[in-house]
Design a protein around this motif. Structure first.
Motif, PDB file in Angstrom:
ATOM      1  N   SER A 151       0.823  -1.230   0.262  1.00 47.86           N
ATOM      2  CA  SER A 151      -0.005  -0.161  -0.084  1.00 47.86           C
ATOM      3  C   SER A 151       0.724   1.212  -0.198  1.00 47.86           C
ATOM      4  CB  SER A 151      -0.780   0.010   1.143  1.00 47.86           C
ATOM      5  OG  SER A 151      -2.125  -1.130   1.167  1.00 47.86           O
ATOM      6  N   VAL A 152       2.032   1.291   0.443  1.00 47.45           N
ATOM      7  CA  VAL A 152       3.005   2.370   0.539  1.00 47.45           C
ATOM      8  C   VAL A 152       3.027   2.691  -0.993  1.00 47.45           C
ATOM      9  CG1 VAL A 152       5.581   3.054   0.544  1.00 47.45           C
ATOM     10  CG2 VAL A 152       4.485   1.332   2.357  1.00 47.45           C
ATOM     11  N   MET A 153       3.241   1.743  -1.977  1.00 47.39           N
ATOM     12  CA  MET A 153       3.132   2.221  -3.407  1.00 47.39           C
ATOM     13  C   MET A 153       1.643   2.484  -3.893  1.00 47.39           C
ATOM     14  SD  MET A 153       5.486   2.804  -5.629  1.00 47.39           S
ATOM     15  CE  MET A 153       6.912   1.990  -5.021  1.00 47.39           C
ATOM     16  N   ILE A 154       0.827   1.680  -3.615  1.00 48.02           N
ATOM     17  CA  ILE A 154      -0.414   1.984  -4.572  1.00 48.02           C
ATOM     18  C   ILE A 154      -1.105   2.942  -3.898  1.00 48.02           C
ATOM     19  CG2 ILE A 154      -2.685   0.816  -4.724  1.00 48.02           C
ATOM     20  CD1 ILE A 154      -0.484  -0.609  -6.280  1.00 48.02           C
ATOM     21  N   LYS A 155      -1.385   3.257  -2.714  1.00 46.96           N
ATOM     22  CA  LYS A 155      -2.035   4.506  -2.133  1.00 46.96           C
ATOM     23  C   LYS A 155      -1.223   5.566  -2.313  1.00 46.96           C
ATOM     24  CE  LYS A 155      -5.178   1.658   0.633  1.00 46.96           C
ATOM     25  NZ  LYS A 155      -4.693   0.428  -0.064  1.00 46.96           N
ATOM     26  N   GLY A 156       0.143   5.499  -2.413  1.00 45.25           N
ATOM     27  CA  GLY A 156       1.086   6.616  -2.252  1.00 45.25           C
ATOM     28  C   GLY A 156       0.842   7.211  -4.028  1.00 45.25           C
ATOM     29  N   LEU A 157       0.965   6.143  -4.807  1.00 45.16           N
ATOM     30  CA  LEU A 157       0.906   6.594  -6.061  1.00 45.16           C
ATOM     31  C   LEU A 157      -0.391   7.437  -6.507  1.00 45.16           C
ATOM     32  CD1 LEU A 157       2.645   3.890  -8.165  1.00 45.16           C
ATOM     33  CD2 LEU A 157       3.140   6.016  -8.085  1.00 45.16           C
ATOM     34  N   GLU A 158      -1.542   6.966  -5.864  1.00 44.69           N
ATOM     35  CA  GLU A 158      -2.701   7.596  -6.141  1.00 44.69           C
ATOM     36  C   GLU A 158      -2.552   9.111  -5.434  1.00 44.69           C
ATOM     37  OE1 GLU A 158      -5.733   3.758  -5.216  1.00 44.69           O
ATOM     38  OE2 GLU A 158      -5.422   5.454  -3.700  1.00 44.69           O
TER      39      GLU A 158
ATOM     40  N   ASP B  78      -0.002   5.123 -19.847  1.00 42.45           N
ATOM     41  CA  ASP B  78      -1.459   5.775 -19.952  1.00 42.45           C
ATOM     42  C   ASP B  78      -1.801   6.586 -18.670  1.00 42.45           C
ATOM     43  OD1 ASP B  78      -3.965   6.972 -20.808  1.00 42.45           O
ATOM     44  OD2 ASP B  78      -4.813   5.006 -21.530  1.00 42.45           O
ATOM     45  N   TRP B  79      -1.048   7.635 -18.538  1.00 45.09           N
ATOM     46  CA  TRP B  79      -1.220   8.414 -17.105  1.00 45.09           C
ATOM     47  C   TRP B  79      -2.367   9.051 -16.964  1.00 45.09           C
ATOM     48  CZ3 TRP B  79       1.672   8.074 -12.728  1.00 45.09           C
ATOM     49  CH2 TRP B  79       2.801   7.374 -12.812  1.00 45.09           C
ATOM     50  N   GLY B  80      -2.983   9.466 -18.226  1.00 50.75           N
ATOM     51  CA  GLY B  80      -4.386  10.132 -18.165  1.00 50.75           C
ATOM     52  C   GLY B  80      -5.404   9.261 -17.429  1.00 50.75           C
ATOM     53  N   ARG B  81      -5.409   8.238 -18.040  1.00 52.29           N
ATOM     54  CA  ARG B  81      -6.315   7.135 -17.574  1.00 52.29           C
ATOM     55  C   ARG B  81      -6.131   6.417 -16.132  1.00 52.29           C
ATOM     56  NH1 ARG B  81      -5.868   2.089 -16.534  1.00 52.29           N
ATOM     57  NH2 ARG B  81      -3.781   1.816 -17.357  1.00 52.29           N
ATOM     58  N   ARG B  82      -4.939   6.614 -15.858  1.00 51.39           N
ATOM     59  CA  ARG B  82      -4.513   6.067 -14.187  1.00 51.39           C
ATOM     60  C   ARG B  82      -4.770   7.180 -13.390  1.00 51.39           C
ATOM     61  NH1 ARG B  82       1.490   3.564 -13.182  1.00 51.39           N
ATOM     62  NH2 ARG B  82       0.750   1.909 -14.579  1.00 51.39           N
ATOM     63  N   ALA B  83      -4.455   8.438 -13.627  1.00 53.70           N
ATOM     64  CA  ALA B  83      -4.967   9.480 -12.938  1.00 53.70           C
ATOM     65  C   ALA B  83      -6.461   9.436 -12.768  1.00 53.70           C
ATOM     66  CB  ALA B  83      -4.380  10.683 -13.341  1.00 53.70           C
ATOM     67  N   ASP B  84      -7.126   9.438 -13.686  1.00 54.18           N
ATOM     68  CA  ASP B  84      -8.443   9.219 -13.681  1.00 54.18           C
ATOM     69  C   ASP B  84      -9.036   8.157 -12.506  1.00 54.18           C
ATOM     70  OD1 ASP B  84     -11.238   9.600 -14.139  1.00 54.18           O
ATOM     71  OD2 ASP B  84     -11.453   8.413 -16.236  1.00 54.18           O
ATOM     72  N   TYR B  85      -8.682   7.064 -13.082  1.00 45.57           N
ATOM     73  CA  TYR B  85      -8.931   5.933 -11.923  1.00 45.57           C
ATOM     74  C   TYR B  85      -8.711   6.114 -10.441  1.00 45.57           C
ATOM     75  CZ  TYR B  85      -8.859   1.251  -9.810  1.00 45.57           C
ATOM     76  OH  TYR B  85      -9.106   0.316  -8.762  1.00 45.57           O
ATOM     77  N   ASN B  86      -7.188   6.754 -10.295  1.00 46.69           N
ATOM     78  CA  ASN B  86      -6.781   6.948  -8.902  1.00 46.69           C
ATOM     79  C   ASN B  86      -7.669   8.059  -8.163  1.00 46.69           C
ATOM     80  OD1 ASN B  86      -4.767   5.072  -9.322  1.00 46.69           O
ATOM     81  ND2 ASN B  86      -3.210   6.674  -9.524  1.00 46.69           N
ATOM     82  N   LEU B  87      -8.142   9.094  -8.857  1.00 41.48           N
ATOM     83  CA  LEU B  87      -8.868  10.056  -8.511  1.00 41.48           C
ATOM     84  C   LEU B  87     -10.220   9.342  -7.964  1.00 41.48           C
ATOM     85  CD1 LEU B  87      -8.513  13.234 -10.440  1.00 41.48           C
ATOM     86  CD2 LEU B  87      -7.671  12.864  -7.954  1.00 41.48           C
ATOM     87  N   ASP B  88     -10.586   8.708  -9.062  1.00 40.08           N
ATOM     88  CA  ASP B  88     -11.936   7.862  -8.722  1.00 40.08           C
ATOM     89  C   ASP B  88     -11.865   7.042  -7.416  1.00 40.08           C
ATOM     90  OD1 ASP B  88     -14.504   7.006 -10.227  1.00 40.08           O
ATOM     91  OD2 ASP B  88     -14.054   5.476  -8.927  1.00 40.08           O
ATOM     92  N   ARG B  89     -10.747   6.310  -7.155  1.00 40.45           N
ATOM     93  CA  ARG B  89     -10.774   5.788  -6.056  1.00 40.45           C
ATOM     94  C   ARG B  89     -10.678   6.641  -4.717  1.00 40.45           C
ATOM     95  NH1 ARG B  89     -12.698   1.042  -6.195  1.00 40.45           N
ATOM     96  NH2 ARG B  89     -11.562   0.414  -4.253  1.00 40.45           N
ATOM     97  N   MET B  90      -9.922   7.645  -4.621  1.00 38.05           N
ATOM     98  CA  MET B  90      -9.895   8.422  -3.613  1.00 38.05           C
ATOM     99  C   MET B  90     -11.116   9.420  -3.273  1.00 38.05           C
ATOM    100  SD  MET B  90      -6.066  10.025  -4.380  1.00 38.05           S
ATOM    101  CE  MET B  90      -5.744  10.966  -3.079  1.00 38.05           C
ATOM    102  N   MET B  91     -11.747   9.715  -4.371  1.00 41.33           N
ATOM    103  CA  MET B  91     -12.868  10.442  -4.082  1.00 41.33           C
ATOM    104  C   MET B  91     -13.939   9.460  -3.342  1.00 41.33           C
ATOM    105  SD  MET B  91     -13.081  12.251  -7.622  1.00 41.33           S
ATOM    106  CE  MET B  91     -14.332  13.589  -7.541  1.00 41.33           C
ATOM    107  N   VAL B  92     -14.187   8.350  -3.712  1.00 46.34           N
ATOM    108  CA  VAL B  92     -15.143   7.168  -3.261  1.00 46.34           C
ATOM    109  C   VAL B  92     -14.518   6.615  -1.959  1.00 46.34           C
ATOM    110  CG1 VAL B  92     -16.338   5.145  -3.579  1.00 46.34           C
ATOM    111  CG2 VAL B  92     -15.987   6.858  -5.432  1.00 46.34           C
ATOM    112  N   HIS B  93     -13.118   6.337  -1.741  1.00 49.09           N
ATOM    113  CA  HIS B  93     -13.001   5.594  -0.660  1.00 49.09           C
ATOM    114  C   HIS B  93     -11.563   6.336   0.279  1.00 49.09           C
ATOM    115  CE1 HIS B  93     -15.194   2.341  -1.968  1.00 49.09           C
ATOM    116  NE2 HIS B  93     -14.482   2.214  -3.091  1.00 49.09           N
TER     117      HIS B  93
END
Length: 301
Positions: free
Chosen positions: A186-193, A224-239
């Motif tokens: 999670s250091v990496m996964i949530k840190g990258l978010e 595909d950083w645009g797609r990745r950033a979109d997904y990461n923001l989604d996860r953070m906004m919801v959770h």
């Protein structure tokens, strides 16, 4: 992994403590109704009681008024609560757990938190198993990868297979090993978010979002950083609030290991700030998400 024969006495009953997204997803996907007794603390409050009872009914499980009612006599207990509740729930369950019952702790907490919970459960005659859920429960559901550790991990793996989980791996006999893998990942996964959110929000405010994303894509072809950033923001906004609480446990893990947690402390803050904005239904697309976040920030200023 072969499934064990189903028992007909109360040892076949599972108690599920916590019935949020994970509990509802697993119970519904596995048709646990005949086996599950469920308690969620939201039934303790008048404002949320009926909604949570409706969740029980939708999953066709038996709702219980207290955790003790759910746990008493059950052959296994599955704990699926928020990180800040995990230890308290284990201590409470230990007061009612049947001798020899399995206690499967699926909560995202530090190894030392799980070891503290294990001491309470084992002292009461139960068998504690450290379980790490290694992906979001949606859309994987019962195909979510599970890592198990503890002296009774093999028995817990057989139980989980009987509940239709399909990706189960025992990683050792030590309580804390499974959670160490999840926490450090999670250091990496949530840190990258958190980093990607900080990056695209700043780039948008500076009017250089397209250039920054293009530069990142050039540096990491195929990312595909645009797609990745979109997904990461989604996860953070919801959770984000839940993920911030999990990251507090990551910080504890890193500090217990003596390596420091400077970056992860920043992740705690960034996840919490975005989660606290209350955007539980994020708009579609990166630009729309950024706009929603910036609008919320402006209103709060």
């Amino acid at each position: 992994m072969p499934k064990p024969d189903r028992m007909t006495d109360t040892s076949d009953i599972i108690a599920v403590i916590g019935f949020g997204e994970a509990g509802q997803t697993f119970a519904s996907a596995g048709s646990w109704g005949a086996r599950a007794r469920v308690h969620d603390r939201l039934t303790d409050a008048a404002a949320t009681r009926e909604a949570k009872r409706a969740d029980y009914a939708a999953a066709e499980v038996r709702g219980c008024e207290t955790a003790a009612e759910a746990v008493a006599g059950a052959g296994a207990v599955i704990a699926l609560v928020t990180a800040d509740q995990a230890l308290g729930v284990a201590v409470e369950a230990a007061r009612s757990i049947a001798p020899g019952a399995l206690y499967l702790d699926l909560n995202s907490v530090a190894p030392e938190t799980k070891r503290s919970a294990a001491r309470a459960v084992e002292a009461a005659g139960g068998h504690y198993v450290d379980v790490a859920v290694m992906s979001p429960v949606q859309p994987a559901a019962l195909a979510s990868p599970l890592l198990l550790s503890g002296p009774k991990a093999e028995a817990a793996a057989a139980l989980l297979a009987s509940l239709d989980f399909s990706k189960i791996r025992v990683v050792g006999p030590q309580v804390g090993r499974a959670s160490s893998i999840k926490m450090i990942r999670s250091v990496m996964i949530k840190g990258l978010e958190a980093l990607s959110a900080e990056c695209v929000l700043a780039a948008s405010e500076a009017g250089v979002l397209d250039e920054v994303v293009a530069s990142l894509d050039a540096s990491w072809p195929g990312a595909d950083w645009g797609r990745r950033a979109d997904y990461n923001l989604d996860r953070m906004m919801v959770h984000g609030l839940r993920r911030s609480a999990e990251m507090e446990e990551v910080v504890r893990t890193l500090e217990d290991l003596g390596v420091g947690a400077d970056m992860s402390r920043g992740t705690v803050t960034r996840q919490a700030k975005i989660g606290a904005m209350g955007l539980k239904t994020p708009p579609q697309g990166l630009i729309a998400k950024i706009a929603a976040l910036l609008q919320k920030r402006a209103k709060a200023a």
